[in-house]
Every structure is written in C-alpha cells, then in structure tokens.
Write an enzyme that holds these catalytic residues in place. Structure first.
Site, PDB file in Angstrom:
ATOM      1  N   ASN A  10      42.168  46.923  36.173  1.00 36.14           N
ATOM      2  CA  ASN A  10      41.030  47.842  36.846  1.00 36.14           C
ATOM      3  C   ASN A  10      41.675  47.754  38.354  1.00 36.14           C
ATOM      4  O   ASN A  10      40.908  48.535  39.347  1.00 36.14           O
ATOM      5  CB  ASN A  10      39.702  47.222  37.027  1.00 36.14           C
ATOM      6  CG  ASN A  10      39.160  47.213  35.502  1.00 36.14           C
ATOM      7  OD1 ASN A  10      39.485  48.216  34.711  1.00 36.14           O
ATOM      8  ND2 ASN A  10      39.112  45.865  34.839  1.00 36.14           N
ATOM      9  N   ARG A  17      36.820  52.433  42.592  1.00 32.03           N
ATOM     10  CA  ARG A  17      36.051  51.291  42.090  1.00 32.03           C
ATOM     11  C   ARG A  17      35.246  50.337  42.966  1.00 32.03           C
ATOM     12  O   ARG A  17      35.902  49.747  43.958  1.00 32.03           O
ATOM     13  CB  ARG A  17      37.170  50.355  41.250  1.00 32.03           C
ATOM     14  CG  ARG A  17      36.856  49.183  40.562  1.00 32.03           C
ATOM     15  CD  ARG A  17      37.793  48.070  40.159  1.00 32.03           C
ATOM     16  NE  ARG A  17      37.183  47.193  39.410  1.00 32.03           N
ATOM     17  CZ  ARG A  17      37.657  45.997  39.386  1.00 32.03           C
ATOM     18  NH1 ARG A  17      38.833  45.666  39.966  1.00 32.03           N
ATOM     19  NH2 ARG A  17      36.950  44.856  38.779  1.00 32.03           N
ATOM     20  N   TYR A  22      35.082  45.923  46.727  1.00 32.65           N
ATOM     21  CA  TYR A  22      36.497  46.130  46.697  1.00 32.65           C
ATOM     22  C   TYR A  22      37.274  46.668  48.030  1.00 32.65           C
ATOM     23  O   TYR A  22      38.662  46.822  48.164  1.00 32.65           O
ATOM     24  CB  TYR A  22      37.360  46.244  45.559  1.00 32.65           C
ATOM     25  CG  TYR A  22      36.806  45.591  44.247  1.00 32.65           C
ATOM     26  CD1 TYR A  22      37.056  44.257  44.374  1.00 32.65           C
ATOM     27  CD2 TYR A  22      36.034  46.030  43.261  1.00 32.65           C
ATOM     28  CE1 TYR A  22      36.784  43.337  43.475  1.00 32.65           C
ATOM     29  CE2 TYR A  22      35.488  45.250  42.250  1.00 32.65           C
ATOM     30  CZ  TYR A  22      35.819  44.044  42.249  1.00 32.65           C
ATOM     31  OH  TYR A  22      35.388  43.281  41.329  1.00 32.65           O
ATOM     32  N   ASN A  73      46.881  38.899  41.882  1.00 35.06           N
ATOM     33  CA  ASN A  73      45.559  39.067  41.417  1.00 35.06           C
ATOM     34  C   ASN A  73      45.184  39.420  40.055  1.00 35.06           C
ATOM     35  O   ASN A  73      45.633  40.400  39.831  1.00 35.06           O
ATOM     36  CB  ASN A  73      45.007  40.292  42.368  1.00 35.06           C
ATOM     37  CG  ASN A  73      43.506  40.434  42.468  1.00 35.06           C
ATOM     38  OD1 ASN A  73      42.882  39.790  41.398  1.00 35.06           O
ATOM     39  ND2 ASN A  73      42.948  41.113  43.094  1.00 35.06           N
ATOM     40  N   ALA A  76      40.011  40.086  36.199  1.00 35.88           N
ATOM     41  CA  ALA A  76      39.259  39.362  35.400  1.00 35.88           C
ATOM     42  C   ALA A  76      39.739  38.353  34.638  1.00 35.88           C
ATOM     43  O   ALA A  76      38.942  37.285  34.167  1.00 35.88           O
ATOM     44  CB  ALA A  76      38.059  40.383  34.511  1.00 35.88           C
ATOM     45  N   HIS A  79      39.318  34.348  35.152  1.00 33.22           N
ATOM     46  CA  HIS A  79      38.342  33.652  34.716  1.00 33.22           C
ATOM     47  C   HIS A  79      38.291  32.892  33.386  1.00 33.22           C
ATOM     48  O   HIS A  79      37.668  32.313  32.754  1.00 33.22           O
ATOM     49  CB  HIS A  79      36.995  34.507  34.706  1.00 33.22           C
ATOM     50  CG  HIS A  79      36.971  35.208  36.122  1.00 33.22           C
ATOM     51  ND1 HIS A  79      36.954  34.412  37.343  1.00 33.22           N
ATOM     52  CD2 HIS A  79      36.822  36.500  36.367  1.00 33.22           C
ATOM     53  CE1 HIS A  79      36.887  35.309  38.433  1.00 33.22           C
ATOM     54  NE2 HIS A  79      36.636  36.593  37.963  1.00 33.22           N
ATOM     55  N   ASP A  86      49.097  29.564  31.443  1.00 34.40           N
ATOM     56  CA  ASP A  86      50.198  28.835  30.689  1.00 34.40           C
ATOM     57  C   ASP A  86      51.544  29.536  31.392  1.00 34.40           C
ATOM     58  O   ASP A  86      52.583  28.979  31.515  1.00 34.40           O
ATOM     59  CB  ASP A  86      50.268  28.776  29.212  1.00 34.40           C
ATOM     60  CG  ASP A  86      49.251  27.929  28.621  1.00 34.40           C
ATOM     61  OD1 ASP A  86      48.777  26.908  29.258  1.00 34.40           O
ATOM     62  OD2 ASP A  86      48.973  28.024  27.567  1.00 34.40           O
ATOM     63  N   HIS A  99      42.060  37.223  45.808  1.00 41.30           N
ATOM     64  CA  HIS A  99      41.088  38.231  45.308  1.00 41.30           C
ATOM     65  C   HIS A  99      40.559  38.852  46.338  1.00 41.30           C
ATOM     66  O   HIS A  99      40.460  38.284  47.676  1.00 41.30           O
ATOM     67  CB  HIS A  99      39.831  37.191  44.667  1.00 41.30           C
ATOM     68  CG  HIS A  99      40.229  36.683  43.470  1.00 41.30           C
ATOM     69  ND1 HIS A  99      40.694  37.151  42.163  1.00 41.30           N
ATOM     70  CD2 HIS A  99      40.549  35.268  43.342  1.00 41.30           C
ATOM     71  CE1 HIS A  99      40.789  36.256  41.428  1.00 41.30           C
ATOM     72  NE2 HIS A  99      40.736  35.138  41.864  1.00 41.30           N
ATOM     73  N   LEU A 100      40.334  40.333  46.387  1.00 40.54           N
ATOM     74  CA  LEU A 100      39.715  41.019  47.582  1.00 40.54           C
ATOM     75  C   LEU A 100      38.205  40.283  47.696  1.00 40.54           C
ATOM     76  O   LEU A 100      38.048  40.178  49.105  1.00 40.54           O
ATOM     77  CB  LEU A 100      39.650  42.360  47.037  1.00 40.54           C
ATOM     78  CG  LEU A 100      40.990  42.760  46.814  1.00 40.54           C
ATOM     79  CD1 LEU A 100      41.101  43.983  45.359  1.00 40.54           C
ATOM     80  CD2 LEU A 100      41.495  43.990  47.949  1.00 40.54           C
ATOM     81  N   ARG A 106      29.540  35.630  44.125  1.00 43.68           N
ATOM     82  CA  ARG A 106      29.115  36.672  43.085  1.00 43.68           C
ATOM     83  C   ARG A 106      28.591  36.187  41.820  1.00 43.68           C
ATOM     84  O   ARG A 106      28.058  35.089  41.824  1.00 43.68           O
ATOM     85  CB  ARG A 106      30.523  37.430  42.922  1.00 43.68           C
ATOM     86  CG  ARG A 106      30.986  38.208  44.072  1.00 43.68           C
ATOM     87  CD  ARG A 106      32.218  39.361  43.954  1.00 43.68           C
ATOM     88  NE  ARG A 106      31.729  40.115  42.809  1.00 43.68           N
ATOM     89  CZ  ARG A 106      32.799  41.001  42.558  1.00 43.68           C
ATOM     90  NH1 ARG A 106      33.960  40.759  42.511  1.00 43.68           N
ATOM     91  NH2 ARG A 106      32.422  41.914  41.463  1.00 43.68           N
ATOM     92  N   ARG A 110      32.384  34.556  37.611  1.00 46.07           N
ATOM     93  CA  ARG A 110      33.602  34.519  38.526  1.00 46.07           C
ATOM     94  C   ARG A 110      33.807  33.559  39.600  1.00 46.07           C
ATOM     95  O   ARG A 110      34.797  33.233  40.139  1.00 46.07           O
ATOM     96  CB  ARG A 110      33.381  35.767  39.541  1.00 46.07           C
ATOM     97  CG  ARG A 110      33.272  37.238  38.795  1.00 46.07           C
ATOM     98  CD  ARG A 110      33.080  38.305  40.014  1.00 46.07           C
ATOM     99  NE  ARG A 110      32.179  39.479  39.268  1.00 46.07           N
ATOM    100  CZ  ARG A 110      33.017  40.271  38.507  1.00 46.07           C
ATOM    101  NH1 ARG A 110      34.237  40.264  38.444  1.00 46.07           N
ATOM    102  NH2 ARG A 110      32.265  41.306  37.968  1.00 46.07           N
TER     103      ARG A 110
HETATM  104  C1  DQA Z   1      38.738  40.577  41.611  1.00 46.13           C
HETATM  105  C2  DQA Z   1      37.650  39.611  41.224  1.00 46.13           C
HETATM  106  C3  DQA Z   1      37.376  39.542  39.743  1.00 46.13           C
HETATM  107  O1  DQA Z   1      36.243  38.676  39.256  1.00 46.13           O
HETATM  108  C4  DQA Z   1      37.268  40.918  39.228  1.00 46.13           C
HETATM  109  O2  DQA Z   1      37.401  40.706  37.944  1.00 46.13           O
HETATM  110  C5  DQA Z   1      38.355  42.038  39.697  1.00 46.13           C
HETATM  111  C6  DQA Z   1      38.792  41.910  41.266  1.00 46.13           C
HETATM  112  C7  DQA Z   1      38.949  40.597  43.361  1.00 46.13           C
HETATM  113  O3  DQA Z   1      39.999  41.070  43.741  1.00 46.13           O
HETATM  114  O4  DQA Z   1      37.914  40.290  43.952  1.00 46.13           O
HETATM  115  O5  DQA Z   1      38.794  42.520  38.789  1.00 46.13           O
HETATM  116  O6  DQA Z   1      40.099  39.781  41.225  1.00 46.13           O
END
Ligand code: DQA
Length: 150
Positions: A10, A17, A22, A73, A76, A79, A86, A99-100, A106, A110
């Site tokens: 994503n 998005r 973000y 990065n 998701a 998590h 691994d 992470h941004l 949140r 997360r």
């Molecule tokens: C993210 C935080 C994650 O929880 C989320 O699923 C993302 C973006 C961030 O950059 O803040 O896709 O990695």
C-alpha cells in the site's frame, strides 16, 4: 556503498492514501529526495516496492550480495509477518525499520512489530523524514561498526 530502500504493501499509494496519516507526498518524490541526500553522503540508494510478501522476502535475500544495509518499511506486514522477520535475520545485514506514522499512537495491532527484534533499530512518526532519519541511523551504524573493527 549501496543501500536498498524497501517499501511494502500500500505504500505505492502514498500521496493519495490517507494523507492525514501518511502525508501528501508520493513514494516517487520521497525516494527522489532521499536519493539526493544519500548521494551527498556518498551512498548509492536503490529502491524496491511490492504489495507481496514473497517479493519483499526475495528483495531482502537479493540485497545480501551487493548492499551494505537496508531501510525497510514493511507496512502492515510489520505487525505479523514471521516470514519477513526470518528473512531479515537470515541476511545478516543491518536493517532499519521505518514507519511514516507513529505506530505506537494508533490501533492496538500496530503497536506490535514482529520485525523489530531482528532490526538494528526502528524509526517511526516523522512522516517522510523517517526515511531520512533511517539513512542517518544506518550511516551512524556503519561508522560505529568500522570503529569497533579498529
Ligand atoms: C506504516 C504503518 C503500518 O501500520 C501500516 O500498515 C502501513 C504504513 C507507516 O509507514 O506508518 O502500511 O508502515
């Protein structure tokens, strides 16, 4: 020295998005600015983005032959992907988790990162500057490793 910047699911949609979370910059523009900073510091960046877990794992594996470190990065997958965890452990390169957003402020899910224990460190909450801080952190790590070898 080469550094690979990997972005997971994503993150190709950055800019459109959830910009309130973000930010409004596209991944391309974040990467372009980061590349310029790295160049000034004497590093060469390459970039990879995928929405697929297996492709991210393949990119991590491939980095071990020609990269000194990785900025990751994992979106998701952070998590819950033990497979990515691994892969990080397997490649023995310094990987900085990025992470941004501030994942700790949140949703509950997360707040867990299954990759954090195998990364050299984690940076979250500074928007696109999280990547810049990760680059600084990785370079700091390289010089600390050099010093330790002396
Ligand atoms: C993210 C935080 C994650 O929880 C989320 O699923 C993302 C973006 C961030 O950059 O803040 O896709 O990695």
């Amino acid at each position: 020295m080469k550094i690979l910047v990997i972005n997971g699911p994503n993150l190709n949609l950055l800019g459109e998005r959830e910009p309130n979370i973000y930010g409004g910059d596209t991944l391309e523009s974040i990467n372009a600015t980061l590349s310029k900073k790295a160049e000034k510091m004497g590093y060469e960046l390459s970039f990879f983005q995928s929405n697929s877990e297996g492709a991210l794992i393949d990119a991590l594996h491939a980095s071990r032959t020609d990269c000194a470190g990785v900025i990751l990065n994992a979106g998701a997958y952070t998590h819950y992907s033990y497979a990515i965890r691994d892969a990080i452990a397997a490649i023995k390169l310094p990987v900085v988790e990025v992470h941004l957003s501030n994942v700790n402020s949140r949703d509950e899910f997360r707040k867990t990162s299954v990759i954090a224990p195998v990364c050299v460190g984690s940076i979250a909450g500074f928007g696109k500057y999280s990547y810049h801080l990760a680059l600084d952190a990785l370079c700091y790590r390289f010089s600390a490793d050099q010093e330790a070898k002396k």
